[in-house]
Design a protein around this motif. Structure first.
Motif, PDB file in Angstrom:
ATOM      1  N   ARG A  98      -8.287  40.859 -10.112  1.00 14.49           N
ATOM      2  CA  ARG A  98      -9.614  40.251  -9.992  1.00 14.49           C
ATOM      3  C   ARG A  98     -10.217  39.956 -11.368  1.00 14.49           C
ATOM      4  O   ARG A  98     -10.833  38.909 -11.572  1.00 14.49           O
ATOM      5  N   ASP A  99     -10.029  40.878 -12.309  1.00 18.09           N
ATOM      6  CA  ASP A  99     -10.575  40.659 -13.652  1.00 18.09           C
ATOM      7  C   ASP A  99      -9.990  39.403 -14.286  1.00 18.09           C
ATOM      8  O   ASP A  99     -10.709  38.622 -14.919  1.00 18.09           O
ATOM      9  N   SER A 100      -8.678  39.208 -14.120  1.00 19.84           N
ATOM     10  CA  SER A 100      -8.034  38.019 -14.679  1.00 19.84           C
ATOM     11  C   SER A 100      -8.570  36.753 -14.025  1.00 19.84           C
ATOM     12  O   SER A 100      -8.887  35.766 -14.707  1.00 19.84           O
ATOM     13  N   LEU A 101      -8.679  36.775 -12.717  1.00 15.23           N
ATOM     14  CA  LEU A 101      -9.176  35.590 -11.995  1.00 15.23           C
ATOM     15  C   LEU A 101     -10.596  35.240 -12.423  1.00 15.23           C
ATOM     16  O   LEU A 101     -10.935  34.065 -12.623  1.00 15.23           O
ATOM     17  N   GLU A 102     -11.439  36.267 -12.578  1.00 17.47           N
ATOM     18  CA  GLU A 102     -12.824  36.019 -12.995  1.00 17.47           C
ATOM     19  C   GLU A 102     -12.887  35.498 -14.422  1.00 17.47           C
ATOM     20  O   GLU A 102     -13.696  34.614 -14.735  1.00 17.47           O
ATOM     21  N   GLU A 103     -12.018  36.010 -15.285  1.00 18.39           N
ATOM     22  CA  GLU A 103     -11.990  35.546 -16.669  1.00 18.39           C
ATOM     23  C   GLU A 103     -11.515  34.093 -16.737  1.00 18.39           C
ATOM     24  O   GLU A 103     -12.053  33.279 -17.484  1.00 18.39           O
ATOM     25  N   TRP A 104     -10.492  33.752 -15.944  1.00 14.21           N
ATOM     26  CA  TRP A 104     -10.028  32.365 -15.919  1.00 14.21           C
ATOM     27  C   TRP A 104     -11.116  31.423 -15.402  1.00 14.21           C
ATOM     28  O   TRP A 104     -11.286  30.324 -15.926  1.00 14.21           O
ATOM     29  N   GLU A 105     -11.843  31.875 -14.392  1.00 12.83           N
ATOM     30  CA  GLU A 105     -12.919  31.038 -13.861  1.00 12.83           C
ATOM     31  C   GLU A 105     -14.013  30.825 -14.910  1.00 12.83           C
ATOM     32  O   GLU A 105     -14.513  29.705 -15.087  1.00 12.83           O
ATOM     33  N   ARG A 106     -14.363  31.897 -15.628  1.00 16.39           N
ATOM     34  CA  ARG A 106     -15.376  31.773 -16.697  1.00 16.39           C
ATOM     35  C   ARG A 106     -14.912  30.777 -17.760  1.00 16.39           C
ATOM     36  O   ARG A 106     -15.686  29.924 -18.214  1.00 16.39           O
ATOM     37  N   ARG A 107     -13.642  30.876 -18.144  1.00 15.36           N
ATOM     38  CA  ARG A 107     -13.125  29.979 -19.174  1.00 15.36           C
ATOM     39  C   ARG A 107     -13.122  28.529 -18.680  1.00 15.36           C
ATOM     40  O   ARG A 107     -13.478  27.605 -19.415  1.00 15.36           O
ATOM     41  N   GLY A 108     -12.724  28.350 -17.429  1.00 13.32           N
ATOM     42  CA  GLY A 108     -12.710  27.008 -16.862  1.00 13.32           C
ATOM     43  C   GLY A 108     -14.090  26.386 -16.794  1.00 13.32           C
ATOM     44  O   GLY A 108     -14.280  25.217 -17.156  1.00 13.32           O
ATOM     45  N   LEU A 109     -15.076  27.150 -16.344  1.00 18.11           N
ATOM     46  CA  LEU A 109     -16.453  26.634 -16.272  1.00 18.11           C
ATOM     47  C   LEU A 109     -16.996  26.316 -17.657  1.00 18.11           C
ATOM     48  O   LEU A 109     -17.751  25.352 -17.829  1.00 18.11           O
ATOM     49  N   LEU A 110     -16.614  27.112 -18.657  1.00 17.65           N
ATOM     50  CA  LEU A 110     -17.050  26.838 -20.025  1.00 17.65           C
ATOM     51  C   LEU A 110     -16.485  25.493 -20.497  1.00 17.65           C
ATOM     52  O   LEU A 110     -17.214  24.671 -21.063  1.00 17.65           O
ATOM     53  N   GLU A 111     -15.192  25.273 -20.266  1.00 15.22           N
ATOM     54  CA  GLU A 111     -14.577  24.005 -20.679  1.00 15.22           C
ATOM     55  C   GLU A 111     -15.223  22.818 -19.957  1.00 15.22           C
ATOM     56  O   GLU A 111     -15.459  21.764 -20.565  1.00 15.22           O
ATOM     57  N   ILE A 112     -15.529  23.000 -18.684  1.00 17.03           N
ATOM     58  CA  ILE A 112     -16.192  21.933 -17.921  1.00 17.03           C
ATOM     59  C   ILE A 112     -17.578  21.659 -18.488  1.00 17.03           C
ATOM     60  O   ILE A 112     -17.982  20.503 -18.665  1.00 17.03           O
TER      61      ILE A 112
END
Length: 478
Positions: free
Chosen positions: A84-98
């Motif tokens: 879950r931590d990895s998935l949440e971190e990837w989502e945060r990174r993706g939203l930042l790039e967007i």
């Protein structure tokens, strides 16, 4: 024969002089149109194209069993297996790039809905949702929502540009449809439509097929024609000007596609990948989908016809399929990788043979609609660039959440309007119950919890607008 000498000489040298057999019967206007069409062909490569098509059609597919291996686990992320931590971190990174305007989406929409029984682009199809929304509208609203989510998290005012690759068949209708629907609430300047190339269909002995007395039977060059189209239409220059670094590429017919999925984008960025593919677990060993794997150490997609059944049925220690990573035409590329492909590799892409029923005119000029395959269409596939990647990754997602393609008319067993509609409505029922809702029947009695099986009908007609929820997240109402 009174015809433009250059055109005749070329066609004769290429063994295609029959293309002009009806020239004397054409009026002046028809001749002008035909010559214009001939001028747009890659005349220099026509002979090679026809010879390659005939040769490829006569060659059986290679068996790759001795050379394939699964993608190593360290290059795979998973919605089901990653923490879950990895998935949440990837989502945060993706939203930042967007939020920083670094992400674009590119839709592959060159095909018509012929197998659906319609003559217009698939994206204009309405599968029968309560809202009556088409695939184009659903996708446009998902873009609007992901922009809103990124802006809400980062206080930005971002744009996710939508690049749409069409063909000669779909560009005009798509442009008109978007205009008539006010671009579904998106800024028109952020929707960039462009055409892929068309190539001739040929007979099994390598002769160009005439669709009419003054028209060659043409077809889009497959979704792998994207890379040439990016060059032809200066799309990469547009991306650079806008600051787009990452591009989410997908096919039009998947009703569950997550536009600019921040988890997928974030995973690829975090891994430093220049090329990534979403995959789903194969439903059964011989399911007719390509498998993402390695061949001689190089990542690529292997078609199901290239693997023997005994290899497809191999299982690991836990009973899982060894070759389970089904390709769903859902990819993430860096712009720099696409630039490399455009400059160095696009002419090295593999040609695939598709045997088709191609309407034609016979030697007497009579139009014929064949009842069996009579022609070859050569195609390139978008995934054929995987071997050129320096750092390829795969990301496994849940089929019931992210993949339900629309390919066939109702009456077919799978991938039809009913299965696509049921997949979306069942997903929305799951979202509603997960958020604490209770589904009721017409008499006010509670309905059973929705199934996750794509084969089951949804328990209720529950449709949630993408403008309300991108992927089941709950909107807080103050």
């Amino acid at each position: 024969m009174e015809v433009h000498k250059d055109a005749f000489d070329f066609l004769e040298s290429a063994g295609q002089a029959h293309v002009l057999q009806f020239w004397p019967e054409l009026c002046e206007e028809e001749r002008d149109v035909f010559l214009e069409e001939l001028a747009q062909l890659d005349l220099k490569g026509l002979k090679d194209h026809c010879e390659a098509a005939a040769k490829a059609a006569a060659s059986p597919p290679d068996s790759l069993d001795q050379h394939i291996e699964p993608i190593p686990p360290e290059f795979i992320g998973s919605v089901k297996k990653s923490g879950r931590d990895s998935l949440e971190e990837w989502e945060r990174r993706g939203l930042l790039e967007i939020s920083e305007n670094c992400v674009g989406v590119l839709l592959l929409a060159g095909g018509q809905g012929t197998r659906l029984g319609v003559q217009y682009p698939k994206g204009m199809y309405n599968v029968g949702l309560p809202s009556g929304k088409t695939l184009y509208q659903i996708q446009a609203e998902r873009i609007r929502k992901i922009q809103e989510l990124a802006d809400s998290k980062h206080g930005s005012k971002c744009t996710v540009p939508w690049y749409i690759m069409t063909s000669e068949f779909t560009l005009g209708p798509t442009e008109t449809f978007f205009k008539e629907n006010n671009y579904f609430g998106l800024e028109p300047t952020n929707i960039i439509m462009f055409e892929q190339r068309m190539i001739p269909a040929v007979t099994f002995d390598g002769k160009v097929i005439l669709k009419d007395k003054g028209k060659i039977a043409m077809a889009p060059d497959g979704n792998g024609g994207l890379y040439q189209a990016l060059v032809d239409n200066k799309v990469l220059e547009d991306m650079k000007k806008r600051g787009v670094k990452y591009l989410h590429v997908y096919c039009v017919d998947n009703i569950l596609v997550k536009m600019a999925d921040p988890v997928f984008i974030g995973f690829c960025v975090s891994k430093g990948a220049d090329c990534g593919a979403k995959v789903v677990e194969k439903a059964y060993p011989t399911e007719p989908v390509g498998v993402v794997c390695r061949v001689r150490g190089v990542s690529q997609v292997v078609e199901y016809s290239e693997v023997q059944p005994q290899t497809a049925e191999l299982r690991g220690p836990g009973g899982e399929l060894v070759y389970s990573a089904g390709n769903i035409c859902n990819h993430c590329f860096t712009r720099s990788f696409l630039q490399d492909v455009a400059e160095k590799y696009k002419d090295q892409l593999k040609q695939h043979v598709a045997l088709k029923k191609v309407p034609f005119v016979d030697a007497q000029g009579v139009q014929v609609k064949p009842s069996k395959s009579n022609g070859i269409k050569m195609e390139k596939f978008v995934f054929d660039v995987f071997p050129f990647s320096r750092n390829f990754v795969a990301f496994e997602v849940v089929r019931e959440d992210e993949f339900s393609p629309l390919k066939n008319a109702d009456g077919s067993v799978t991938d039809n309007p009913t299965t696509a509609r049921n997949s979306l409505l069942a997903q929305h029922c799951r979202w509603a119950t997960s958020a604490g809702a209770t589904l009721l029947d017409e008499y006010g009695n509670p309905l059973p919890l929705p199934s996750v099986s794509a084969d089951d009908s949804p328990p209720a007609q529950c449709e949630i607008s993408p403008l309300v929820s991108y992927f089941g997240e709950v909107r807080t109402v103050c």
